[in-house]
Design a protein around this motif. Structure first.
Motif, PDB file in Angstrom:
ATOM      1  N   TYR A 110      28.729  23.019  41.774  1.00 37.39           N
ATOM      2  CA  TYR A 110      27.699  24.422  41.872  1.00 37.39           C
ATOM      3  C   TYR A 110      28.549  25.557  41.822  1.00 37.39           C
ATOM      4  O   TYR A 110      29.685  25.532  42.412  1.00 37.39           O
ATOM      5  N   VAL A 111      28.041  26.657  41.086  1.00 41.56           N
ATOM      6  CA  VAL A 111      28.740  27.949  41.251  1.00 41.56           C
ATOM      7  C   VAL A 111      27.484  28.821  41.676  1.00 41.56           C
ATOM      8  O   VAL A 111      26.443  28.699  41.676  1.00 41.56           O
ATOM      9  N   TYR A 112      27.985  29.923  42.515  1.00 45.34           N
ATOM     10  CA  TYR A 112      26.936  30.992  42.994  1.00 45.34           C
ATOM     11  C   TYR A 112      26.903  32.072  41.660  1.00 45.34           C
ATOM     12  O   TYR A 112      27.815  32.722  41.492  1.00 45.34           O
ATOM     13  N   MET A 113      25.552  32.198  41.346  1.00 47.95           N
ATOM     14  CA  MET A 113      25.421  32.875  40.253  1.00 47.95           C
ATOM     15  C   MET A 113      24.532  34.030  40.633  1.00 47.95           C
ATOM     16  O   MET A 113      23.693  33.803  41.669  1.00 47.95           O
ATOM     17  N   GLY A 114      24.710  35.224  39.711  1.00 50.99           N
ATOM     18  CA  GLY A 114      23.868  36.287  40.102  1.00 50.99           C
ATOM     19  C   GLY A 114      24.356  37.741  39.539  1.00 50.99           C
ATOM     20  O   GLY A 114      25.707  37.612  39.250  1.00 50.99           O
ATOM     21  N   PRO A 115      23.844  38.790  39.633  1.00 49.37           N
ATOM     22  CA  PRO A 115      24.164  39.864  39.402  1.00 49.37           C
ATOM     23  C   PRO A 115      25.656  40.295  40.260  1.00 49.37           C
ATOM     24  O   PRO A 115      25.574  40.127  41.357  1.00 49.37           O
ATOM     25  N   LEU A 116      26.697  40.969  39.761  1.00 41.25           N
ATOM     26  CA  LEU A 116      27.639  41.555  40.328  1.00 41.25           C
ATOM     27  C   LEU A 116      27.707  42.959  40.061  1.00 41.25           C
ATOM     28  O   LEU A 116      27.937  43.587  39.030  1.00 41.25           O
ATOM     29  N   ASP A 117      27.419  43.685  40.965  1.00 42.95           N
ATOM     30  CA  ASP A 117      27.150  45.178  40.943  1.00 42.95           C
ATOM     31  C   ASP A 117      27.547  45.804  42.396  1.00 42.95           C
ATOM     32  O   ASP A 117      27.856  45.071  43.039  1.00 42.95           O
ATOM     33  N   SER A 118      27.283  47.205  42.525  1.00 39.20           N
ATOM     34  CA  SER A 118      27.610  48.083  43.727  1.00 39.20           C
ATOM     35  C   SER A 118      26.735  47.329  45.023  1.00 39.20           C
ATOM     36  O   SER A 118      27.020  47.538  45.961  1.00 39.20           O
ATOM     37  N   LYS A 119      25.505  46.628  44.540  1.00 45.14           N
ATOM     38  CA  LYS A 119      24.595  46.258  45.502  1.00 45.14           C
ATOM     39  C   LYS A 119      24.930  44.827  46.255  1.00 45.14           C
ATOM     40  O   LYS A 119      24.441  44.566  46.952  1.00 45.14           O
ATOM     41  N   THR A 120      25.807  44.023  45.357  1.00 44.96           N
ATOM     42  CA  THR A 120      26.333  42.975  45.777  1.00 44.96           C
ATOM     43  C   THR A 120      26.964  42.688  47.282  1.00 44.96           C
ATOM     44  O   THR A 120      27.923  43.343  47.427  1.00 44.96           O
ATOM     45  N   ARG A 121      26.309  41.954  48.092  1.00 47.08           N
ATOM     46  CA  ARG A 121      27.064  41.878  49.523  1.00 47.08           C
ATOM     47  C   ARG A 121      28.392  41.245  49.377  1.00 47.08           C
ATOM     48  O   ARG A 121      28.608  40.398  48.384  1.00 47.08           O
ATOM     49  N   GLN A 122      29.075  41.544  50.422  1.00 48.64           N
ATOM     50  CA  GLN A 122      30.425  40.750  50.383  1.00 48.64           C
ATOM     51  C   GLN A 122      30.451  39.333  50.586  1.00 48.64           C
ATOM     52  O   GLN A 122      31.134  38.614  49.959  1.00 48.64           O
TER      53      GLN A 122
END
Lengths: 83, 161
Positions: free
Chosen positions: B88-100
């Motif tokens: 499994y890979v962790y997918m989703g948007p990568l932007d300034s809102k993405t948590r640490q």
């Protein structure tokens, strides 16, 4: 997960909610303006606001259900499967 | 995951929404009554109601969280039926809102379900990085599956002249 679709549905529901709330408060204020305060307050406690909310916000239920179906449809099968 | 289980999850989400309405109704009545006593206008009463309940933008966040959690729950249900070596890979948007924490999960190598749990990242399977999170673990198959097709060193050696 289709983020764009999810955000769109959530925004739509947020707007429906805000608008519905405004309309309900509007309706109650219009009723208040038509009678004296004591009469209004006496009648207010008997108003079934929960039912009014349920009817007024019925479209939220529909949209919320649709958002669940969209989320279900966008669940992806494994990718890169070597078969 | 059965159809009945999928439906149950939807019904629980709907029940949460429905259970909020009587509370909202009571707050509306209370604030309209208070506004009548104190001579507040419509806008002031509305502001008082949303300060004690949820505003439109807060509802938006609650709904987005619930839908994302539903999506993660369905995926997690599917994970239970997949082979142990599924990655499994962790997918989703990568932007300034993405948590640490989401960036940490997202920067990881593909992991099996066991490896995700061993890293104590299990809560991310159902909740992602928390409230309003837009990420989830997604299956990419198994370690051997893509290797057979795309990476086969012994076959390469055979073909090497």
């Amino acid at each position: 997960m289709d983020i764009k679709k999810l955000d769109k549905s959530a925004k739509k529901i947020g707007n429906m909610y805000g608008q519905g709330l405004e309309e309900i408060v509007d309706t109650l204020f219009k009723a208040k303006d038509k009678m004296d305060s004591d009469q209004f307050l006496e009648g207010l406690k008997d108003v079934d606001v929960t039912s009014i909310l349920k009817n007024k916000l019925k479209n939220i239920e529909t949209e919320y259900l649709k958002a669940h179906v969209d989320a279900l449809e966008s669940v992806q099968p494994p990718i890169n499967k070597d078969d | 995951m059965t159809e009945q289980q999928l439906l149950a999850l939807v019904n629980y989400d709907m029940a949460v929404w429905e259970s909020y309405l009587p509370y909202l109704a009571a707050q509306i009545q209370s604030e309209v009554a208070l506004g009548t006593f104190t001579g507040l206008n419509r806008e002031q009463v509305l502001a008082n109601i949303t300060s004690k309940t949820l505003s439109g933008s807060q509802i938006e966040a609650v709904i987005a969280t619930a839908i994302a959690n539903y999506s993660r729950a369905v995926t997690y249900g599917i994970m239970q039926d997949e082979p142990d070596d599924t990655l499994y890979v962790y997918m989703g948007p990568l932007d300034s809102k993405t948590r640490q924490e989401c960036l940490t999960y997202g920067s990881s190598e593909p992991l099996t379900l066991q490896e995700i749990n061993d890293k104590a990242w299990g809560s991310s399977l159902l909740q992602g990085g928390g409230h309003n999170c837009r990420h989830k673990w997604q299956s990419i198959g198994t370690r051997v599956a893509p290797a057979k097709r795309m990476y086969n060193p012994s076959r390469a050696k055979e073909l090497l002249k």
